[in-house]
Design a protein around this motif. Structure first.
Motif, PDB file in Angstrom:
ATOM      1  N   ARG A   1       0.832  -1.206   0.000  1.00 17.98           N
ATOM      2  CA  ARG A   1       0.000   0.000   0.000  1.00 17.98           C
ATOM      3  C   ARG A   1       0.867   1.256   0.000  1.00 17.98           C
ATOM      4  O   ARG A   1       0.568   2.226  -0.702  1.00 17.98           O
ATOM      5  CB  ARG A   1      -0.919  -0.011   1.222  1.00 17.98           C
ATOM      6  N   GLU A   2       1.947   1.249   0.787  1.00 17.77           N
ATOM      7  CA  GLU A   2       2.831   2.411   0.829  1.00 17.77           C
ATOM      8  C   GLU A   2       3.502   2.647  -0.519  1.00 17.77           C
ATOM      9  O   GLU A   2       3.653   3.786  -0.960  1.00 17.77           O
ATOM     10  CB  GLU A   2       3.887   2.221   1.922  1.00 17.77           C
TER      11      GLU A   2
ATOM     12  N   ARG B   1       1.034   4.055  -2.936  1.00 18.59           N
ATOM     13  CA  ARG B   1       0.758   5.447  -2.594  1.00 18.59           C
ATOM     14  C   ARG B   1       1.855   6.374  -3.127  1.00 18.59           C
ATOM     15  O   ARG B   1       1.564   7.484  -3.583  1.00 18.59           O
ATOM     16  CB  ARG B   1       0.623   5.588  -1.077  1.00 18.59           C
TER      17      ARG B   1
ATOM     18  N   GLY C   1      -2.682   4.915  -4.642  1.00 19.03           N
ATOM     19  CA  GLY C   1      -3.090   4.349  -3.362  1.00 19.03           C
ATOM     20  C   GLY C   1      -4.500   3.812  -3.312  1.00 19.03           C
ATOM     21  O   GLY C   1      -4.842   3.079  -2.381  1.00 19.03           O
ATOM     22  N   ASN C   2      -5.313   4.143  -4.294  1.00 19.43           N
ATOM     23  CA  ASN C   2      -6.721   3.732  -4.255  1.00 19.43           C
ATOM     24  C   ASN C   2      -7.028   2.489  -5.080  1.00 19.43           C
ATOM     25  O   ASN C   2      -8.180   2.120  -5.245  1.00 19.43           O
ATOM     26  CB  ASN C   2      -7.615   4.880  -4.740  1.00 19.43           C
TER      27      ASN C   2
END
Length: 308
Positions: free
Chosen positions: A183-184, A187, A192-193
């Motif tokens: 996720r990082e 992002r 990130g979505n």
């Protein structure tokens, strides 16, 4: 069947107390049926799954107590998920672990399990060899992603089995890596979505597991990739990280030192390269320009007036 079964006192004292009861049953049933017995025949006699027989044979082989011909010893679990009958599923429910797994799955998925659902879950445990507590973590993980389809759950389970994720500790590590690490990284790419594609996930897994780079280093490479390419490029970021990994980079300070060394090398480039960039002289411009003084200009003007 053979009329009698002979085992040593040493075997009874040392092996039987250590072996799971089911494996003991398989041992003696195989002895009784003879070397020609197949796993399916032994399973039918004991009213258990064929894969349980294969696991028991593997156990006894590992203990140095193999009873079967070489071709029997070489048997392995099928390459494709078995198709369990209703009777086989019913037999599996005699196992408290499987029974608890089905109950947990119904609770997490919010529905009553169909026969097909049970077959897929049983396959994760019986075919892939994933422990019940690992499958429960798998279910919890998939539900957290809002993925409740059994085919998706089975697909993730297969990938776990292929990667050797067969303990709670390994499963927890994978989930943490996926939730936090992936996720990082996404992002940093401005993504990130959305979930990563399979190819993108392969890159991230390589950076974390193979390169073993700290997350701050990976994020720095992602930032540079966006600045230099103007978008998302996992191959470009991989080229940066591969270079850093080979250079032994572990901290941001290491990156800064590498940058400084690169800048110093560029500044020491030979002056001849700059000279080569200058335009070449030719016969039209290869001369020394004459400088005129004030008296010459006045004399030229006087002659022009006289002509008029």
């Amino acid at each position: 069947m053979a009329e009698e079964i002979r085992v040593s006192v040493e075997f009874i004292e040392k092996e039987l107390p250590l072996a799971p009861p089911l494996y003991v049953s398989v041992f003696f049933m195989t002895q009784a049926m003879g070397r020609q017995a197949t796993a399916a025949e032994v399973a039918q006699k004991l009213d258990i799954l064929e894969s349980d027989v294969l696991k028991a044979w593997k156990y006894w082989k590992g203990r140095g107590c193999g009873l079967w011909k070489e071709e029997k010893k070489a048997r392995a679990l099928p390459s494709a998920r078995p198709s369990y009958s209703a009777a086989e599923v019913a037999v599996s429910l005699k196992n408290e672990g499987v029974k608890e797994l089905f109950s947990y799955a119904e609770q997490k998925l919010g529905k009553c399990l169909s026969h097909h659902d049970m077959v897929l879950l049983l396959g994760l445990h019986d075919w892939l060899g994933l422990p019940v507590d690992v499958i429960e973590l798998l279910l919890n993980y998939c539900v957290s992603l809002d993925k409740r389809g059994m085919h998706y759950i089975e697909k993730v389970g297969i990938s776990w089995a292929e990667e050797g994720i067969d303990t709670v500790e390994k499963a927890a590590e994978f989930i943490e890596m996926r939730r936090r690490g992936y996720r990082e990284i996404m992002r940093e790419f401005g993504q990130g979505n959305r979930l990563p594609s399979q190819a993108e996930e392969a890159y991230m897994k390589k950076w974390i597991r193979e390169y073993k780079l700290p997350m701050e280093i990976i994020k720095t490479a992602c930032q540079r990739t966006v600045l230099r390419t103007g978008g998302v490029s996992f191959p470009y970021a991989d080229s940066i990280l591969r270079h850093w990994q080979k250079a032994g980079v572990r901290t941001i300070e290491d990156v800064a030192a590498l940058d400084a060394a690169h800048t110093a090398k560029k500044e020491k480039a030979p002056e001849t390269k700059k000279a080569a960039a200058q335009p070449k002289k030719n016969r039209f411009i290869n001369y020394t320009q004459r400088e005129w003084d004030e008296s010459e200009w006045e004399e030229m003007e006087r002659r022009e007036r006289d002509q008029w």
